[in-house]
Design a protein around this motif. Structure first.
Motif, PDB file in Angstrom:
ATOM      1  N   VAL A  43     -12.644   4.024  17.499  1.00  0.00           N
ATOM      2  CA  VAL A  43     -11.682   4.901  18.148  1.00  0.00           C
ATOM      3  C   VAL A  43     -11.662   6.226  17.405  1.00  0.00           C
ATOM      4  N   ALA A  44     -11.461   7.310  18.138  1.00  0.00           N
ATOM      5  CA  ALA A  44     -11.343   8.616  17.508  1.00  0.00           C
ATOM      6  C   ALA A  44      -9.930   8.811  16.973  1.00  0.00           C
ATOM      7  N   HIS A  94      -1.093   0.965  24.141  1.00  0.00           N
ATOM      8  CA  HIS A  94      -1.956   1.892  23.412  1.00  0.00           C
ATOM      9  C   HIS A  94      -3.266   1.193  23.040  1.00  0.00           C
ATOM     10  N   VAL A  95      -4.220   1.964  22.558  1.00  0.00           N
ATOM     11  CA  VAL A  95      -5.529   1.430  22.190  1.00  0.00           C
ATOM     12  C   VAL A  95      -5.357   0.284  21.185  1.00  0.00           C
ATOM     13  N   ALA A  96      -6.127  -0.792  21.388  1.00  0.00           N
ATOM     14  CA  ALA A  96      -6.055  -1.959  20.504  1.00  0.00           C
ATOM     15  C   ALA A  96      -6.664  -1.628  19.150  1.00  0.00           C
ATOM     16  N   LEU A  97      -5.929  -1.957  18.085  1.00  0.00           N
ATOM     17  CA  LEU A  97      -6.394  -1.654  16.731  1.00  0.00           C
ATOM     18  C   LEU A  97      -6.039  -2.799  15.796  1.00  0.00           C
ATOM     19  N   PRO A 124      -7.020  -6.490  23.402  1.00  0.00           N
ATOM     20  CA  PRO A 124      -8.309  -5.806  23.503  1.00  0.00           C
ATOM     21  C   PRO A 124      -9.163  -6.216  24.694  1.00  0.00           C
ATOM     22  N   GLY A 125      -8.932  -7.381  25.293  1.00  0.00           N
ATOM     23  CA  GLY A 125      -9.746  -7.811  26.420  1.00  0.00           C
ATOM     24  C   GLY A 125     -11.162  -8.121  25.985  1.00  0.00           C
ATOM     25  N   ASP A 126     -12.147  -7.684  26.791  1.00  0.00           N
ATOM     26  CA  ASP A 126     -13.545  -7.983  26.490  1.00  0.00           C
ATOM     27  C   ASP A 126     -14.078  -7.122  25.346  1.00  0.00           C
ATOM     28  N   LYS A 127     -13.468  -6.003  25.109  1.00  0.00           N
ATOM     29  CA  LYS A 127     -13.936  -5.082  24.075  1.00  0.00           C
ATOM     30  C   LYS A 127     -13.249  -5.395  22.751  1.00  0.00           C
TER      31      LYS A 127
END
Length: 224
Positions: A215-216, A161-164, A181-184
């Motif tokens: 993130v939304a 899932h999205v990194a948070l 998260p990688g580069d972002k």
């Protein structure tokens, strides 16, 4: 509240079962003390009353206990059929089945290797839906909250899932959720644990105080 277990990369197969039994010990007495009229209250789940939510929860857990996973299981159509099949039962009979499921499903979830861990978290979220409908304080909190957060971290990572990065009130250290998260840089959250769980389960957060960046809200929903 500490987060050592939350940061541990090793899956704990017993965690979902512990969450279910902890919630059982709180939820079942609450349900047995409510009048039948309260089972007709509306919940945050569109079109579902408390009774609908409980029938869905009990059905899902019994499916896990009995290893009944036919095609389309847990789809909206399957959920509606499960609820309809329990239309002739009393509210307390549904509570009886729910108690059995919350007691017995943990062992089956542990043996499944992680693929059913989301069922336990979903059950805990639905218990929050019921408490909120009843007007109980801290609907998506309580004694099971540390276990729910630990499971949320695990599931969000397993699903990529999205990194948070979450700075959660009353925790000793931030929670790191989702994929690497990688580069972002990861998204950021500041606020309460109950609100965080509402966001990850697609529940309303109107009037809640929190900060979310990168993130939304809808992107955090694990169940949508």
């Amino acid at each position: 509240m500490t987060t050592d277990a939350v940061r541990d990369d090793m899956r704990d197969p017993e965690l979902p079962g512990r969450l279910l039994t902890a919630e059982r010990d709180v939820l079942i007495p609450l349900l047995r003390a409510r009048p039948d009229t309260d089972f007709a209250l509306r919940t945050a789940c569109p079109g579902w009353t408390v009774r609908h939510v409980l029938a869905h929860c009990s059905a899902a857990l019994i499916r896990v206990v009995e290893s009944r996973f036919e095609k389309g299981v847990f789809s909206p159509e399957c959920n509606d059929r499960d609820i309809a099949e329990r239309s002739g039962r009393s509210n307390q009979e549904i509570v009886d089945e729910l108690e059995r499921g919350m007691t017995e499903a943990g062992a089956a979830i542990a043996k499944a290797g992680g693929v059913l861990d989301g069922v336990a978290l979903g059950e805990w979220i639905h218990a929050g839906d019921v408490r909120e409908a009843f007007g109980e304080p801290g609907a998506y909190a309580g004694a099971g909250l540390p276990l729910a957060l630990e499971l949320l971290v695990r599931i969000s990572r397993d699903r990529g899932h999205v990194a948070l990065h979450a700075d959660v009130d009353d925790l000793d250290a931030p929670l790191v959720l989702g994929a690497a998260p990688g580069d972002k840089p990861p998204a950021r959250y500041i606020g309460g644990a109950g609100v965080l769980l509402r966001l990850y389960s697609g529940r309303p957060v109107v009037g809640a105080r929190y900060e979310l960046a990168g993130v939304a809200e809808a992107e955090l929903n694990l169940f949508g």
